[in-house]
Design a protein around this motif. Structure first.
Motif, PDB file in Angstrom:
ATOM      1  N   PRO A  44      43.504  32.265  46.243  1.00 38.94           N
ATOM      2  CA  PRO A  44      42.728  33.265  45.486  1.00 38.94           C
ATOM      3  C   PRO A  44      43.135  33.353  44.016  1.00 38.94           C
ATOM      4  O   PRO A  44      42.361  33.852  43.192  1.00 38.94           O
ATOM      5  N   ALA A  48      41.383  32.540  39.236  1.00 40.37           N
ATOM      6  CA  ALA A  48      41.395  33.891  38.673  1.00 40.37           C
ATOM      7  C   ALA A  48      41.363  33.853  37.149  1.00 40.37           C
ATOM      8  O   ALA A  48      41.759  32.865  36.519  1.00 40.37           O
ATOM      9  N   ASN A 291      45.027  41.775  48.481  1.00 43.15           N
ATOM     10  CA  ASN A 291      44.100  40.718  48.076  1.00 43.15           C
ATOM     11  C   ASN A 291      44.281  39.437  48.886  1.00 43.15           C
ATOM     12  O   ASN A 291      43.803  38.369  48.481  1.00 43.15           O
ATOM     13  N   LEU A 360      40.483  38.549  40.027  1.00 48.83           N
ATOM     14  CA  LEU A 360      40.211  37.563  41.073  1.00 48.83           C
ATOM     15  C   LEU A 360      38.712  37.349  41.200  1.00 48.83           C
ATOM     16  O   LEU A 360      37.931  38.302  41.140  1.00 48.83           O
ATOM     17  N   LYS A 361      38.300  36.109  41.373  1.00 46.88           N
ATOM     18  CA  LYS A 361      36.884  35.792  41.529  1.00 46.88           C
ATOM     19  C   LYS A 361      36.540  35.729  43.005  1.00 46.88           C
ATOM     20  O   LYS A 361      37.248  35.101  43.795  1.00 46.88           O
ATOM     21  N   SER A 362      35.443  36.332  43.367  1.00 46.77           N
ATOM     22  CA  SER A 362      35.034  36.361  44.773  1.00 46.77           C
ATOM     23  C   SER A 362      34.647  34.990  45.278  1.00 46.77           C
ATOM     24  O   SER A 362      34.627  34.730  46.473  1.00 46.77           O
ATOM     25  N   SER A 363      34.348  34.070  44.355  1.00 46.99           N
ATOM     26  CA  SER A 363      33.908  32.733  44.750  1.00 46.99           C
ATOM     27  C   SER A 363      35.057  31.813  45.110  1.00 46.99           C
ATOM     28  O   SER A 363      34.849  30.691  45.551  1.00 46.99           O
ATOM     29  N   SER A 364      36.269  32.280  44.925  1.00 45.46           N
ATOM     30  CA  SER A 364      37.400  31.416  45.227  1.00 45.46           C
ATOM     31  C   SER A 364      37.467  31.157  46.722  1.00 45.46           C
ATOM     32  O   SER A 364      37.190  32.012  47.543  1.00 45.46           O
ATOM     33  N   THR A 365      37.768  29.931  47.086  1.00 49.54           N
ATOM     34  CA  THR A 365      37.774  29.510  48.486  1.00 49.54           C
ATOM     35  C   THR A 365      39.178  29.539  49.041  1.00 49.54           C
ATOM     36  O   THR A 365      40.061  28.832  48.545  1.00 49.54           O
TER      37      THR A 365
END
Length: 393
Positions: A44, A48, A291, A360-365
């Motif tokens: 995550p 970011a 998180n 943090l970006k929600s698109s992180s895998t």
């Protein structure tokens, strides 16, 4: 050459338990999450915003204080989390003074001093940037109570057995003699004296008698240091006076002269003595858990925070899951059973902190795998020695 010499001189004053030492450790606290069952997933953080990633080391701004950095490193399947105050210079000032005085410290005095907010260990007192070290000296009059006896017309004198037979005092009864029933004559700190007790001292004061005039006290050397300043401020004097009042020596501050010294150690952008390292670490551990970056229990966080304080960082002094008296617990490594303390030195480093708070970006895998903490051996030393190269000097 000068920097190297300065570092060697600085290290010469570091205890053996902190032999592998970086001066920046004094501005940090660090925990190694090596307890089995604790896992982490750094994915995550990879995408970011407002984060620095350099050769696997991750740096972002503290959620407790934006002037402070958080450093995450992975070494041999363990995640290390460090709260680091950046240095504004690599020279630090401190003021110091010392004096000798007859001194009486009772167990009750220790408790009252703790209530004032001082950290008390043996005869060492710390509060913020203030440090007081008392070195009591012992007399050589006696080794046990049997070496002492009572003398004087009213039995008001406690002295050695030899002198007690010879001493002559006026046969004039004084009201404070009634206080003697609250104590006993015996050997205290190598001197034959009326033994100090809270009730005895209180009774003497109620009769207008200074306890130090009745209780024989050996001289003690008192050393005072005020770190980060060239002279004590008004608040420092107030704190010291409150401490010394409990010790019965507050008057010495009126004429005490402090000297200033400059040392080759980093000075933080904020005062490390008043900074709450344990709270900063607690907030960061909980944020990382919320998180999905680490999985750790409330019990583990509480135990880690309980031992977290300034300077518990670096290879020899970081906090980790180690054995103490044969039982695993969260403790500084140098307090564990038979720690393999590494003798090494590294030059001071500084860190760059991103301009804004981490986002943090929600698109992180998320990664498919999680690493579990485990105890590793000396192989981590190499990684630690490379740490200074990751930071901008």
């Amino acid at each position: 050459m000068k920097k190297g010499l300065a570092l060697i001189l600085l290290l010469s004053f570091v205890p053996l338990a902190n032999a592998c030492y970086n001066p920046m450790d004094s501005l940090a606290v660090e925990v190694r999450l090596n307890r089995p069952g604790i896992s982490y997933d750094l994915s995550p953080l990879l995408n970011a915003e407002n984060i620095i990633i350099d050769n696997g080391t991750i740096i972002y701004r503290s959620h407790y204080d934006e002037r402070v950095g958080v450093i995450l490193r992975e070494i041999n399947s363990s995640l290390w989390i460090r709260i680091q105050i950046p240095a504004k210079s690599f020279e630090s000032a401190y003021a110091y003074a010392s004096f000798e005085s007859p001194l009486l410290i009772s167990n009750e005095s220790f408790e009252r001093i703790k209530a004032l907010g001082w950290e008390v260990k043996n005869y060492t007192f710390r509060k913020g940037s203030l440090y007081v070290q008392i070195s009591p000296r012992k007399g050589n009059e006696c080794k046990s109570d049997s070496d002492c006896s009572i003398g004087g017309c009213s039995g008001e004198v406690c002295t050695t057995r030899e002198l007690a037979r010879e001493i002559v005092t006026p046969c004039v009864y004084k009201e404070w003699y009634s206080c003697l029933r609250l104590t006993s004559c015996g050997c205290y700190n190598g001197l034959c004296t009326w033994k100090p007790t809270l009730e005895f001292e209180k009774c003497l004061k109620e009769h207008g008698v200074d306890p130090s005039k009745v209780i024989k006290l050996p001289l003690a050397e008192v050393y005072i240091a005020v770190y980060g300043k060239e002279k004590p401020g008004e608040e420092d004097v107030v704190e010291l006076k409150a401490l010394f009042e409990e010790l019965g020596i507050s008057c010495v501050l009126d004429n005490l002269q402090f000297k200033a010294e400059i040392t080759n150690s980093p000075e933080g952008v904020i005062d490390p003595y008043s900074f709450n390292f344990s709270k900063a670490l607690e907030i960061e551990l909980k944020w990382l858990r919320e998180n999905g970056i680490i999985e750790i229990s409330d019990e583990d966080i509480s135990a880690i925070v309980n031992v977290a304080e300034r300077g518990k960082a670096g290879q020899n002094s970081h906090i980790g899951w180690y054995k103490k008296n044969g039982i695993y617990t969260w403790i500084p490594y140098d307090e564990s059973d038979k720690p393999l303390l590494v003798k090494c030195a590294s030059p001071p480093f500084n860190i760059s902190i991103p301009k804004g708070e981490i986002v943090l970006k929600s698109s992180s895998t998320p990664s498919q795998s999680r690493a579990q903490g485990e105890v590793c051996g000396p192989a981590l030393i190499l990684g630690l020695l490379l740490v200074p190269l990751l930071f901008r000097k």
